[in-house]
Design a protein around this motif. Structure first.
Motif, PDB file in Angstrom:
ATOM      1  N   LEU A 127      19.836   9.692  23.020  1.00 13.43           N
ATOM      2  CA  LEU A 127      20.720  10.805  22.656  1.00 13.43           C
ATOM      3  C   LEU A 127      20.144  11.659  21.538  1.00 13.43           C
ATOM      4  O   LEU A 127      20.734  12.679  21.179  1.00 13.43           O
ATOM      5  N   GLY A 128      19.025  11.251  20.981  1.00 12.46           N
ATOM      6  CA  GLY A 128      18.365  12.070  19.963  1.00 12.46           C
ATOM      7  C   GLY A 128      18.747  11.737  18.534  1.00 12.46           C
ATOM      8  O   GLY A 128      18.439  12.502  17.626  1.00 12.46           O
ATOM      9  N   ALA A 129      19.418  10.617  18.311  1.00 10.33           N
ATOM     10  CA  ALA A 129      19.724  10.219  16.936  1.00 10.33           C
ATOM     11  C   ALA A 129      18.418   9.824  16.246  1.00 10.33           C
ATOM     12  O   ALA A 129      17.548   9.205  16.856  1.00 10.33           O
ATOM     13  N   SER A 130      18.290  10.185  15.004  1.00  9.97           N
ATOM     14  CA  SER A 130      17.049   9.883  14.292  1.00  9.97           C
ATOM     15  C   SER A 130      16.991   8.401  13.916  1.00  9.97           C
ATOM     16  O   SER A 130      18.019   7.733  13.788  1.00  9.97           O
ATOM     17  N   LYS A 131      15.769   7.922  13.730  1.00  9.80           N
ATOM     18  CA  LYS A 131      15.581   6.522  13.359  1.00  9.80           C
ATOM     19  C   LYS A 131      16.238   6.260  12.002  1.00  9.80           C
ATOM     20  O   LYS A 131      16.862   5.220  11.798  1.00  9.80           O
ATOM     21  N   GLY A 132      16.141   7.204  11.090  1.00  6.54           N
ATOM     22  CA  GLY A 132      16.759   7.046   9.774  1.00  6.54           C
ATOM     23  C   GLY A 132      18.269   6.946   9.863  1.00  6.54           C
ATOM     24  O   GLY A 132      18.890   6.134   9.165  1.00  6.54           O
ATOM     25  N   TRP A 133      18.875   7.777  10.732  1.00 10.44           N
ATOM     26  CA  TRP A 133      20.331   7.717  10.881  1.00 10.44           C
ATOM     27  C   TRP A 133      20.741   6.362  11.463  1.00 10.44           C
ATOM     28  O   TRP A 133      21.712   5.759  11.012  1.00 10.44           O
ATOM     29  N   VAL A 134      20.004   5.870  12.441  1.00 14.52           N
ATOM     30  CA  VAL A 134      20.327   4.589  13.074  1.00 14.52           C
ATOM     31  C   VAL A 134      20.177   3.458  12.061  1.00 14.52           C
ATOM     32  O   VAL A 134      21.030   2.575  11.984  1.00 14.52           O
ATOM     33  N   ARG A 135      19.132   3.498  11.256  1.00  9.67           N
ATOM     34  CA  ARG A 135      18.948   2.454  10.245  1.00  9.67           C
ATOM     35  C   ARG A 135      20.077   2.513   9.224  1.00  9.67           C
ATOM     36  O   ARG A 135      20.539   1.482   8.735  1.00  9.67           O
ATOM     37  N   SER A 136      20.524   3.708   8.901  1.00 10.06           N
ATOM     38  CA  SER A 136      21.635   3.865   7.969  1.00 10.06           C
ATOM     39  C   SER A 136      22.931   3.346   8.584  1.00 10.06           C
ATOM     40  O   SER A 136      23.723   2.674   7.919  1.00 10.06           O
ATOM     41  N   ALA A 137      23.157   3.652   9.861  1.00 11.53           N
ATOM     42  CA  ALA A 137      24.398   3.249  10.523  1.00 11.53           C
ATOM     43  C   ALA A 137      24.458   1.741  10.727  1.00 11.53           C
ATOM     44  O   ALA A 137      25.505   1.125  10.572  1.00 11.53           O
ATOM     45  N   THR A 138      23.342   1.146  11.074  1.00  7.97           N
ATOM     46  CA  THR A 138      23.338  -0.285  11.341  1.00  7.97           C
ATOM     47  C   THR A 138      23.055  -1.102  10.087  1.00  7.97           C
ATOM     48  O   THR A 138      23.244  -2.320  10.097  1.00  7.97           O
ATOM     49  N   ARG A 139      22.599  -0.436   9.054  1.00  4.19           N
ATOM     50  CA  ARG A 139      22.277  -1.076   7.762  1.00  4.19           C
ATOM     51  C   ARG A 139      21.294  -2.221   7.954  1.00  4.19           C
ATOM     52  O   ARG A 139      21.528  -3.356   7.516  1.00  4.19           O
ATOM     53  N   ILE A 140      20.178  -1.914   8.586  1.00  6.70           N
ATOM     54  CA  ILE A 140      19.207  -2.968   8.893  1.00  6.70           C
ATOM     55  C   ILE A 140      17.887  -2.780   8.154  1.00  6.70           C
ATOM     56  O   ILE A 140      16.878  -3.305   8.564  1.00  6.70           O
ATOM     57  N   SER A 141      17.898  -2.069   7.051  1.00 10.80           N
ATOM     58  CA  SER A 141      16.635  -1.799   6.373  1.00 10.80           C
ATOM     59  C   SER A 141      15.968  -3.059   5.834  1.00 10.80           C
ATOM     60  O   SER A 141      14.769  -3.087   5.633  1.00 10.80           O
ATOM     61  N   ASP A 142      16.732  -4.121   5.607  1.00  9.02           N
ATOM     62  CA  ASP A 142      16.125  -5.318   5.043  1.00  9.02           C
ATOM     63  C   ASP A 142      16.102  -6.517   5.989  1.00  9.02           C
ATOM     64  O   ASP A 142      15.619  -7.574   5.629  1.00  9.02           O
ATOM     65  N   LEU A 143      16.615  -6.358   7.183  1.00  5.49           N
ATOM     66  CA  LEU A 143      16.598  -7.474   8.127  1.00  5.49           C
ATOM     67  C   LEU A 143      15.326  -7.413   8.966  1.00  5.49           C
ATOM     68  O   LEU A 143      15.095  -6.463   9.692  1.00  5.49           O
ATOM     69  N   ARG A 144      14.516  -8.418   8.873  1.00  4.23           N
ATOM     70  CA  ARG A 144      13.197  -8.396   9.492  1.00  4.23           C
ATOM     71  C   ARG A 144      13.244  -8.248  11.013  1.00  4.23           C
ATOM     72  O   ARG A 144      12.600  -7.393  11.584  1.00  4.23           O
ATOM     73  N   GLY A 145      13.998  -9.061  11.708  1.00  6.31           N
ATOM     74  CA  GLY A 145      14.044  -8.996  13.167  1.00  6.31           C
ATOM     75  C   GLY A 145      14.621  -7.680  13.669  1.00  6.31           C
ATOM     76  O   GLY A 145      14.103  -7.077  14.607  1.00  6.31           O
ATOM     77  N   SER A 146      15.697  -7.223  13.042  1.00  7.60           N
ATOM     78  CA  SER A 146      16.312  -5.970  13.468  1.00  7.60           C
ATOM     79  C   SER A 146      15.415  -4.788  13.161  1.00  7.60           C
ATOM     80  O   SER A 146      15.338  -3.834  13.918  1.00  7.60           O
ATOM     81  N   LYS A 147      14.725  -4.856  12.035  1.00  7.65           N
ATOM     82  CA  LYS A 147      13.794  -3.783  11.667  1.00  7.65           C
ATOM     83  C   LYS A 147      12.681  -3.688  12.715  1.00  7.65           C
ATOM     84  O   LYS A 147      12.296  -2.600  13.128  1.00  7.65           O
ATOM     85  N   GLN A 148      12.209  -4.831  13.161  1.00  9.72           N
ATOM     86  CA  GLN A 148      11.184  -4.867  14.206  1.00  9.72           C
ATOM     87  C   GLN A 148      11.726  -4.293  15.513  1.00  9.72           C
ATOM     88  O   GLN A 148      11.037  -3.567  16.221  1.00  9.72           O
ATOM     89  N   MET A 149      13.000  -4.568  15.817  1.00 12.90           N
ATOM     90  CA  MET A 149      13.616  -4.058  17.040  1.00 12.90           C
ATOM     91  C   MET A 149      13.682  -2.527  17.010  1.00 12.90           C
ATOM     92  O   MET A 149      13.371  -1.860  17.989  1.00 12.90           O
ATOM     93  N   VAL A 150      14.078  -1.964  15.882  1.00 19.09           N
ATOM     94  CA  VAL A 150      14.130  -0.501  15.745  1.00 19.09           C
ATOM     95  C   VAL A 150      12.740   0.078  15.919  1.00 19.09           C
ATOM     96  O   VAL A 150      12.543   1.072  16.612  1.00 19.09           O
ATOM     97  N   LYS A 151      11.761  -0.573  15.310  1.00 14.80           N
ATOM     98  CA  LYS A 151      10.392  -0.084  15.423  1.00 14.80           C
ATOM     99  C   LYS A 151       9.914  -0.093  16.878  1.00 14.80           C
ATOM    100  O   LYS A 151       9.297   0.855  17.333  1.00 14.80           O
ATOM    101  N   GLU A 152      10.242  -1.139  17.601  1.00 11.63           N
ATOM    102  CA  GLU A 152       9.831  -1.229  19.003  1.00 11.63           C
ATOM    103  C   GLU A 152      10.501  -0.165  19.860  1.00 11.63           C
ATOM    104  O   GLU A 152       9.887   0.414  20.747  1.00 11.63           O
ATOM    105  N   VAL A 153      11.778   0.117  19.593  1.00 17.16           N
ATOM    106  CA  VAL A 153      12.509   1.107  20.393  1.00 17.16           C
ATOM    107  C   VAL A 153      12.018   2.512  20.086  1.00 17.16           C
ATOM    108  O   VAL A 153      11.864   3.339  20.986  1.00 17.16           O
ATOM    109  N   TRP A 154      11.725   2.816  18.822  1.00 12.73           N
ATOM    110  CA  TRP A 154      11.364   4.193  18.459  1.00 12.73           C
ATOM    111  C   TRP A 154       9.868   4.456  18.583  1.00 12.73           C
ATOM    112  O   TRP A 154       9.460   5.596  18.659  1.00 12.73           O
ATOM    113  N   ASP A 155       9.042   3.451  18.551  1.00 16.25           N
ATOM    114  CA  ASP A 155       7.592   3.706  18.603  1.00 16.25           C
ATOM    115  C   ASP A 155       7.007   3.501  19.962  1.00 16.25           C
ATOM    116  O   ASP A 155       7.528   3.137  20.904  1.00 16.25           O
TER     117      ASP A 155
END
Length: 155
Positions: A127-155
């Motif tokens: 839908l075009g939501a930015s990676k920063g907005w998603v990290r803010s919404a899910t509050r996953i900046s410090d969770l290792r596994g979730s952070k890796q999941m975001v990286k895999e989806v966006w990269d």
């Protein structure tokens, strides 16, 4: 030579001070400008109308969350993002925070279910939501596994 004569002589040398250019140097006309449009453009919603729409979608999403209807929440999140309800510049901070809160609550309900979390991330990305907005919404900046999941989806 007086200043006025020198100025007049330089003006005769090639610079045209007043009037349109002599040799076809006017504005270009396009075919679209020549046609009169019979199509009416769709009215754009005002900010007040957009806010009301977003607030109603947020209320519906909260009801779906209370009923544990995750598919309903996913559909409403899709509508919220498509309606630009996550953009604080378009609808205001309070409405954008409401949208972010819905995503966060759904994210928390998927605790331990990486398949559903990944599906939510892929929906938001499509839908075009930015990676920063998603990290803010899910509050996953410090969770290792979730952070890796975001990286895999966006990269």
């Amino acid at each position: 030579m007086h200043l006025s004569k020198r100025f007049a002589a330089s003006a005769m040398g090639g610079f045209k001070i007043n009037g349109p250019p002599r040799i076809g140097k006017g504005p270009m006309e396009s075919e679209e400008d020549k046609k009169s449009s019979n199509e009416a453009s769709l009215p754009q919603p005002t900010q007040a109308g957009r806010i009301e729409t977003c607030m109603e979608l947020i209320r519906q999403a909260m009801r779906c969350l209370e009923n544990n209807d995750e598919d309903c929440v996913m559909k409403l999140i899709e509508e919220l993002v498509r309606a630009n309800c996550h953009n604080g510049n378009a609808v205001g901070k309070e409405v954008a925070d409401g949208t972010r809160g819905i995503v966060h609550k759904l994210w928390l309900s998927y605790s331990g279910d990486d398949e559903h979390r990944c599906r939510l991330l892929m929906l938001l990305r499509s839908l075009g939501a930015s990676k920063g907005w998603v990290r803010s919404a899910t509050r996953i900046s410090d969770l290792r596994g979730s952070k890796q999941m975001v990286k895999e989806v966006w990269d």
